[in-house]
Design a protein around this motif. Structure first.
Motif, mmCIF file in Angstrom:
data_model
loop_
_atom_site.group_PDB
_atom_site.id
_atom_site.type_symbol
_atom_site.label_atom_id
_atom_site.label_comp_id
_atom_site.label_asym_id
_atom_site.label_seq_id
_atom_site.Cartn_x
_atom_site.Cartn_y
_atom_site.Cartn_z
ATOM 1 N N ALA A 1 43.786 81.938 39.039
ATOM 2 C CA ALA A 1 42.506 81.234 39.171
ATOM 3 C C ALA A 1 41.375 82.204 39.469
ATOM 4 C CB ALA A 1 42.612 80.174 40.270
ATOM 5 N N ILE A 2 41.634 83.232 40.261
ATOM 6 C CA ILE A 2 40.610 84.244 40.550
ATOM 7 C C ILE A 2 40.221 84.985 39.280
ATOM 8 C CG2 ILE A 2 40.226 86.444 41.728
ATOM 9 C CD1 ILE A 2 41.882 85.345 44.065
ATOM 10 N N LEU A 3 41.212 85.340 38.462
ATOM 11 C CA LEU A 3 40.921 86.017 37.202
ATOM 12 C C LEU A 3 40.120 85.127 36.264
ATOM 13 C CD1 LEU A 3 44.323 87.827 36.498
ATOM 14 C CD2 LEU A 3 42.178 88.868 37.222
ATOM 15 N N GLU A 4 40.441 83.831 36.226
ATOM 16 C CA GLU A 4 39.739 82.916 35.337
ATOM 17 C C GLU A 4 38.275 82.772 35.731
ATOM 18 O OE1 GLU A 4 38.786 80.114 32.411
ATOM 19 O OE2 GLU A 4 40.406 81.586 32.600
ATOM 20 N N THR A 5 37.992 82.577 37.010
ATOM 21 C CA THR A 5 36.596 82.457 37.439
ATOM 22 C C THR A 5 35.851 83.766 37.217
ATOM 23 O OG1 THR A 5 37.296 82.979 39.720
ATOM 24 C CG2 THR A 5 37.060 80.649 39.125
ATOM 25 N N GLY A 6 36.529 84.891 37.433
ATOM 26 C CA GLY A 6 35.881 86.173 37.163
ATOM 27 C C GLY A 6 35.537 86.340 35.692
ATOM 28 N N ASP A 7 36.467 85.941 34.799
ATOM 29 C CA ASP A 7 36.191 86.028 33.363
ATOM 30 C C ASP A 7 35.026 85.124 32.968
ATOM 31 O OD1 ASP A 7 38.221 87.834 33.070
ATOM 32 O OD2 ASP A 7 39.705 86.379 32.373
ATOM 33 N N LEU A 8 34.961 83.935 33.565
ATOM 34 C CA LEU A 8 33.864 83.020 33.253
ATOM 35 C C LEU A 8 32.519 83.596 33.703
ATOM 36 C CD1 LEU A 8 35.434 79.546 34.086
ATOM 37 C CD2 LEU A 8 34.554 80.280 31.871
#
Length: 875
Positions: A299-306
């Protein structure tokens, strides 16, 4: 006879061919059967494949083969399960031939255009209907062709005649995962070829306005797909569209029919933030769950990518889109979600359904936003909104989850005046801001979190301040209002105000600002209109600076001390505020720093009595450069996600002195880091510069009978001063060995040696152990037994201070110390051995203390001497 043999062979062959004709499906093409028959003829008759009088094979890469494949594809008027494999293989082979022809023979693609094979492809897709394998192969074939064909003429033909748009808008069954994957790859492959020349093939226009762009319109439908790779591909496709330098395309992406994508994107990002916050709280309840930690990291990686994707959209070079993204981020995330969670609020605030966000997560998202985005309008409006007090205290009704911030805020206000000034006329009686929740701005909330009991909030708020200061897009007047404008820049600002004479301070701040915003930015006016004049006034910024200095000094001097990363970033911020030797901090602040340093020296003196004291000089020398670099530049580790991860390691206060040596070693390293930060900060504040190496003294090393470099297992040593004893390496099997103690400078070893029968007074080392931490004890019930503690052979690497993640593996955490039990001939020999080992440990400790004397104060020296005397007393 020979004729009869040939007749028999021919008869056998005819029977076999008749059998094949009955077993091969009628839908299978004749050439494939003929090809199989040809091999049988060759086998039975022994004829060469290429010289049979009734058949000649086709070359693999030839125009004849391409014509043949096209003919077979044209004959496939109905696609069924019986012939789908043949159609799939034909499509694959045709793509292979066309790519080969693009590199070797242009006539291949001329034939492809002449026979209008693209129309055939579209027909095949429509006739395959529910047969997924054909659709998958067709998408794969076209993707490979578009990706690998280098001829512009050939590529333009592929894109012409609306064939690609027909394939893009075809109603595929996206419930099939493989089909969806190849469809997205197909769209992404097309997007990689977009430019000013090719984009016209994919759009429909009406009076020079784009009315349809299927590639973009169909791709954005999958922006929130559950599969991560699909979402990533959609971002790649859309960014390729935004980067096309075409006015009509840029106007289309802002048209009413598709502009809602950006609002949906930011709404999706907000939901991902809320989901991540829920995972953070769940992982905090179950910190040992590996599955939860994996979901949290994803989830941290996903928000960072967004966030990076949003930044790429902002930097795409479309002014209207940049303004729209800024507006959506401010009004959908920052103002209703992040800032209310950061600001101090009353206990009676309502919490609407689905809008819960913890203060820790809000701080993390805000610092990530500032770390990634460099857009002036967005960054400055975030800073201005953080300083505003006229915003509703809780517009989204979000409740914070922190540790007593209000008490710390009031405590900060009550002590903000102690040592309030540098030498640049900072008032000692700066007025404290209002204590009502409505008047508390984000700056005061950050100050309170710096001093709260929640170590994660401390780390997150500190990282946020570092992000503010590192973001070059943030206006310097806002940095001054936040109280973190570097001294050098503040000095220039005051000088500018003096040169301006009668002009107002506000005009001076305006001239001191970085640059004006373009007319198309959000908001249309400057961000100064969002703040009241007194927020940017000289007296307010001076008061804010004084409060920030107090908070940072108190954080640096906190007991128990924070982890090394917190101290490094705190020290770096202080250096930005006080970079010059001539601008020393006040006596009260320096006194606070001296007291903290004295307490850290006492902690270091206590480590001299524990099992890793011999490594203290090496750790000091190693960490000196690490700390020096950290104070020169901030160390925001990776993506700062460690502030959200659950903490499973023990804190420094929870580590008993009698626990495993791994924990004790980590505590020793953490203690050394604290001493170094405080020592270097004091030197910087007093002298303005640091030496290249740690100020370690040298100790004279007495010559030892056995060199420490010769204490490897298997080496021969002299047994002149060795003490005879017995030891059992296996249960019930005692062996006579000799105990030898070797000390040279700060290095000491315990050796168990077996005598060499053929050599007098010579032995072979069988086992070694460190002298430090051996802690010799005579057994109370068996006075001839001597117990020795053997520390772990693994050196400590982690930092067990509060909030700092440990680098030691869980396996190392479970290691226990070893134990030697030696049996001597009588009680007197056992007592003498214990006393001798204790004496050597004391000598080794004194050698270490001499080396690190620069880091030990007088009180710490006295405390250490007292502990050594107590430790040296007989049991």
């Amino acid at each position: 006879m020979l004729l009869l043999l040939h007749v028999c062979k021919l008869a056998t062959l005819l029977r076999l061919l008749w059998h094949l004709s009955r077993t091969v499906p009628q839908s299978r093409p004749r050439p494939s059967s003929a090809f199989a028959w040809w091999f049988l003829f060759s086998f039975y008759l022994g004829a060469p494949r290429t010289t049979m009088w009734f058949w000649r094979s086709r070359e693999r890469f030839s125009m004849e083969e391409l014509r043949h494949l096209n003919e077979q594809l044209q004959k496939a008027t109905v696609i069924t399960d019986a012939n789908k494999d043949f159609v799939v293989e034909t499509l694959r082979s045709m793509a292979e031939l066309l790519i080969w022809g693009d590199q070797h023979d242009p006539t291949f693609f001329d034939f492809f255009m002449e026979k209008q094979v693209m129309s055939t492809f579209v027909r095949i897709l429509r006739e395959s209907k529910t047969i997924t394998a054909v659709a998958v192969q067709l998408l794969q074939t076209l993707s490979i062709m578009i990706q690998n064909i280098t001829s512009k003429h050939a590529r333009y033909y592929l894109f012409s005649n609306e064939h690609i748009n027909q394939l893009i808008t075809y109603p595929f069954d996206f419930q099939h995962e493989e089909l969806l994957a190849y469809y997205i790859i197909f769209l992404r492959t097309i997007s990689m070829k977009l430019d000013q020349n090719t984009v016209s093939f994919f759009i429909k226009t009406n009076h020079d306005e784009v009315v349809s762009f299927p590639l973009y319109s169909e791709a954005i439908k999958f922006f929130h797909h559950e599969e991560g790779m699909v979402r990533i591909a959609v971002r790649t496709i859309t960014l390729s569209v935004y980067n096309v330098d075409d006015a009509s395309i840029r106007k289309f992406v802002m048209s009413p029919q598709v502009v809602g994508y950006f609002e949906n994107l930011i709404t999706f990002l907000r939901q991902q933030m809320l989901n991540l916050d829920g995972l953070v709280m769940e992982a905090a309840r179950f910190p040992e769950s590996i599955q939860l930690q994996g979901r949290l990291e994803s989830a941290i990686l996903e928000t960072g990518d967004l966030l990076y994707y949003c930044n790429d959209i902002i930097n795409a070079g479309i002014p209207a889109l940049r303004t729209l993204m800024t507006k959506h981020i401010m009004h959908l995330i920052v103002l209703p979600l992040l800032l209310p969670a950061i600001r101090l609020m009353g206990d009676g605030a309502a919490v609407p359904l689905g809008m819960h966000l913890s203060t820790l997560s809000a701080l993390y998202f805000l610092l990530r936003l500032l770390h990634i985005v460099r857009h002036k309008a967005l960054v400055n409006n975030i800073g201005a909104s953080l300083l505003r007090t006229d915003l509703p205290s809780n517009p989204a009704g979000i409740r914070t989850k922190d540790s007593e911030p209000a008490d710390n805020a009031s405590d900060l206000r009550s002590t903000a005046n102690h040592g309030a000034a540098d030498n640049m006329t900072e008032p000692e009686d700066a007025a404290a801001p209002s204590s009502t929740p409505e008047a508390v701005d984000g700056r005061e909330a950050l100050l309170s979190y710096l001093l709260c009991k929640d170590d994660k909030l401390v780390m997150a708020s500190l990282c946020l301040l570092v992000s503010f200061l590192q973001n070059e897009a943030l206006d310097e007047a806002l940095l001054d209002a936040l109280g973190i404008l570097p001294r050098r820049k503040r000095h220039k600002k005051l000088l500018l105000q003096q040169l301006m004479g009668d002009r107002s301070e506000q005009d001076g701040d305006h001239l001191f600002s970085a640059s004006e915003q373009p007319d198309d930015e959000y908001p249309s006016e400057h961000w100064e209109c969002e703040l009241q004049d007194e927020v940017l006034s000289g007296s307010a910024t001076l008061k804010n600076r004084s409060q920030m200095l107090d908070a940072l000094i108190r954080l640096l001097c906190r007991r128990p001390p924070q982890c090394a990363e917190v101290l490094w970033q705190t020290g770096w911020l202080l250096r930005q505020l006080l970079p010059f030797q001539e601008h020393k901090i006040s006596d009260s602040r320096m006194s606070l720093l001296d007291r903290a340093y004295s307490a850290a020296q006492k902690d270091l003196a206590l480590e001299l009595t524990d099992c890793w004291f011999d490594l203290i000089p090496a750790v000091l020398s190693e960490e000196w450069n690490v700390c020096r670099k950290a104070l020169d530049s901030p160390m925001l580790r990776r993506d700062s996600s460690f502030v959200l991860m659950p903490r499973t390691q023990q804190s420094q206060d929870d580590v008993p002195r009698s626990s495993s040596s791994i924990f004790v070693g980590e505590r020793m390293r953490a203690t050394v880091k604290v001493v170094l930060v405080l020592h270097q900060m004091r030197v910087l504040l007093l002298n303005g510069s640091l030496p290249e190496k740690a100020p370690l003294a040298e100790v004279s090393e007495e010559r030892s009978q056995v060199s420490t470099s010769a204490t490897r297992v298997g080496s021969e040593v002299d047994l002149a001063n060795a003490m005879s004893c017995k030891v059992a390496f296996e249960r019930g099997k005692e062996r006579i060995v000799y105990l030898l103690v070797v000390l040279q400078g700060t290095s000491g070893s315990l050796l168990l040696v077996e005598e060499i029968t053929s050599k007098q007074q010579r032995g072979v080392i069988r086992v070694t152990a460190p002298l430090a931490g051996s802690d010799p004890r005579v057994d109370e019930k068996h006075p001839t037994w001597l117990h020795l503690r053997i520390r772990s052979p693994h050196q400590p690497l982690g930092d067990v201070s509060t909030g700092g993640p440990s680098r030691s593996s869980p396996r190392m955490k479970q290691l226990v110390d070893g134990r030697w039990t030696l049996a001597f001939g009588d009680a007197e020999a056992c007592k003498n051995a214990s006393s001798f080992i204790t004496q050597q440990i004391t000598t080794q400790t004194n050698n270490v203390r001499t080396i690190i004397t620069s880091f030990l104060g007088e009180s710490a020296q006295g405390l250490q001497d007292a502990v050594v005397v107590e430790h040296s007393s007989p049991p």
